[in-house]
Design an enzyme around this catalytic site. Structure first.
Site, PDB file in Angstrom:
ATOM      1  CE  LYS A  24      -4.341  -1.405   2.189  1.00  0.00           C
ATOM      2  NZ  LYS A  24      -5.257  -1.164   3.342  1.00  0.00           N
ATOM      3  CD  GLU A  45     -19.756  -5.084   7.352  1.00  0.00           C
ATOM      4  OE1 GLU A  45     -18.877  -4.228   7.121  1.00  0.00           O
ATOM      5  OE2 GLU A  45     -19.891  -6.114   6.658  1.00  0.00           O
ATOM      6  NE  ARG A  72     -21.664  -5.922   2.876  1.00  0.00           N
ATOM      7  CZ  ARG A  72     -20.462  -6.185   2.382  1.00  0.00           C
ATOM      8  NH1 ARG A  72     -19.401  -5.566   2.859  1.00  0.00           N
ATOM      9  NH2 ARG A  72     -20.307  -7.073   1.438  1.00  0.00           N
TER      10      ARG A  72
END
Length: 635
Positions: free
Chosen positions: A290, A374, A402
């Site tokens: 990253k 979730e 979700r």
């Protein structure tokens, strides 16, 4: 430094007006193009804000994919999609890239309406494999020939949806390629060298030609199938000793890698090999870093995951002296945890975003980051609550969508004392349709047993959290917006007793403004504009959205000529709609309109721009009230 300067002087990117221009470049020039792409991304994101670290990390991978595959005929499906900045630049949107995340500019995520290169609208995690297997099945049913490539990060694999998709991928065995972008882990040089050598062998045409011929031959001879099955087991075990991909092989997905995700030429060679292996689903494990190419982002990838404007020379963002809603929630919960050992905190890969870093320090044994899962977070919390704990689940409003079934099935029905800290409720700004938290009022208020709170100040949020920690009669949801709270200082040592179900009334005017939580400043602005026209107002502040204080609301409406409702959510299914339905018939006609969002997905941009676009400014609201009064003779 000399090489970098030469690359920028060549301005290879200036010659890229279409994907054909990219494919006309010699492979040796592609690293220089990657350098220029990173420079462009840094320039724009430093001005607009955005997802920097993830986009910088996949620049080389993006170039290799578009160079090797015939996009947009071949379909690339990006998981989440926040890493697609280089993809947008290379696919004909270079000139528009400076508008990214700006109002009516490019979206920060893939958008079908923007380009045929954006195969699907995405913004939430872990969907790409499901989309890819659906795309591959549809392709074969239509007798088409395009390649299907899903690009998914290692973090997204914490979402259970991926494994549901892999289960079907291994079953239907459709031709597709999954790119696993692994930007969190590294492999040792020795293991990496062996793994890359083995990947080169097993992706080679000779190996796969022999493998396919012997497979066909052995299946035709007596006991040949048993011999072939034994060979596959040996192959699998051999790869399992060296490669980390055995779990995918068990699902029936052939594994290749790990591969250096910053070696463009190596990836192109591998992709070209894989296109010739027509034997079902394959996964390529690509190792990236990253923030590659920008040192501040490499050192602090979490900080530069989603960031506002910053000084690109230093990487420093503008300092804010204001405390945010998330910080208030996290610090309050951390303070409570020191005395109340039943309090637990749960997040779904958003520890910093939801302000729970302080809680983790205060009570590490009672802090749980379950990853991008979730649904699991909610069910896990229900079990903790069933066993006497007081779990607080901190999730962005858009991601809580979700887990809607779990809210009903695993919390609501059993009436368990789980508290949901619904962060980023309402309009969130530049991230747009997939991230606005506009649905939570509608789906929470319709679940029996839930209480729903909406604080207007940081002090109220703190008091609500204290109340929830001691409340054991059922579930609570507390929604609050993105950004800074109205106060600049908050005492976390003291709190007031919060009383749910009580509305607060201010003023005795002829127009009632019934407003929920964080929209109080909006209502105050409307009241000031009406006052300037000689019209006084009554503000009814709702910090409890369920149950509503209908006694207070009815009483206030009864004394006024008209009333409006104001909320940071959709009108349909919202609080205004419920208030009108609960009022006595003779009072319903006094409701002239609701301030809220219409039945459509709301675009990206600064929050003030979005409110203005949909006619939700205090100026426009006061004008509508005055116009109604003039028509009805009420002034």
């Amino acid at each position: 430094m000399g090489r970098a300067k030469v690359f920028y002087m060549k301005k290879i990117l200036d010659s890229i007006t279409s994907i054909k221009d990219l494919r006309s470049l010699p492979v040796k020039e592609l690293p220089a193009l990657a350098t220029e792409l990173r420079g462009t991304i840094i320039d724009v994101v430093s001005q607009n804000g955005g997802h920097l670290a993830s986009s910088l990390g996949v620049v080389d991978l993006t170039i290799a994919l578009h160079y090797s595959f015939n996009t947009p005929f071949d379909r690339i499906i990006w998981d989440v999609g926040h890493q697609t900045y280089a993809h947008k630049i290379l696919t004909g949107r270079k000139d528009l890239f400076p508008t990214i995340r700006r109002h009516h500019g490019l979206s920060g995520f893939p958008k079908v309406s923007e380009s045929p290169f954006d195969t699907y609208d995405t913004g939430h995690s872990s969907t790409s494999m499901s989309l890819a297997v659906g795309e591959a099945v549809a392709r074969d049913l239509k007798h088409e020939k395009h390649a299907v490539i899903a690009v998914i990060g290692d973090g997204s694999l914490t979402g259970g949806l991926c494994y549901e998709a892999m289960n079907q991928i291994g079953h239907v065995k459709k031709e597709m390629i999954i790119i696993l972008n692994d930007n969190e882990h590294s492999i040792s040089p020795n293991v990496g060298a062996i793994a890359q050598y083995l990947t080169k062998i097993i992706s080679g045409s000779f190996y796969n030609k022999v493998r396919r011929r012997y497979s066909n031959f052995l299946k035709k001879v007596p006991k040949g199938k048993q011999v072939w099955d034994f060979f596959k087991k040996v192959e699998l075990r051999t790869k399992g000793l060296i490669l980390p991909g055995q779990v995918f092989e068990e699902f029936g997905i052939r594994y290749f890698g790990p591969v250096d995700g910053h070696n463009i030429e190596g990836m192109i060679m591998l992709f070209d090999r894989l296109k010739k292996i027509n034997n079902g689903p394959k996964i390529v494990h690509v190792i990236t870093k990253k923030g590659t190419g920008y040192l501040p982002a490499e050192k602090h990838p979490s900080k530069f995951h989603g960031i506002g404007p910053f000084d690109k020379t230093t990487g420093i963002t503008a300092a804010s002296v204001k405390i945010g809603w998330s910080e208030v929630a996290g610090k309050t919960l951390a303070r409570i945890s020191e005395k109340n050992r039943s309090v637990c905190a749960i997040t779904a890969a958003m520890k910093d975003g939801t302000g729970l870093s302080d809680f983790e320090k205060a009570a590490p044994g009672r802090f749980f980051d379950v990853g991008i899962a979730e649904e699991h977070a909610v069910v896990f919390a229900s079990a903790l609550a069933k066993n006497g704990f007081r779990p607080f689940v901190a999730i962005y409003s858009t991601f809580l969508q979700r887990a809607y079934d779990q809210l009903i099935h695993d919390v609501g029905i059993m009436n368990l004392p789980v508290t949901f800290l619904i962060d980023r409720a309402g309009i969130v700004g530049e991230d747009g349709e997939t991230h606005h938290g506009l649905f939570d009022i509608g789906f929470i208020r319709n679940i029996p047993n839930f209480l729903l709170f909406s604080p207007s100040t940081g002090e109220e949020l703190k008091d609500m959290i204290h109340f929830a920690a001691s409340y054991g009669k059922g579930p609570i949801a507390i929604r609050y917006p993105r950004g800074a709270v109205p106060e600049t200082t908050i005492s976390f040592l003291r709190h007031s007793i919060f009383s749910p179900g009580v509305a607060f009334e201010c003023g005795t005017g002829s127009v009632a403004l019934v407003v929920s939580g964080d929209m109080i400043p909006y209502a105050e602005s409307v009241a000031a504009l009406l006052e300037a026209q000689g019209l006084s107002s009554t503000i009814i502040k709702l910090v409890t959205l369920k149950p509503l204080d209908m006694k207070c609301i009815s009483s206030a409406v009864h004394r006024t000529k008209c009333f409006i409702t104001i909320e940071n959510g959709y009108i349909s299914g919202g609080i205004g709609e419920e208030i009108v339905s609960l009022l006595p018939g003779e009072l319903r006609g006094r409701h002239i309109f609701s301030v809220g969002f219409p039945d459509k997905f709301i675009t990206h941009g600064k929050s003030a721009e979005i409110f203005e676009e949909y006619g939700l400014s205090p100026d426009r609201t006061s004008e509508r009230i005055l116009a109604w009064l003039d028509r009805s003779g009420g002034r």
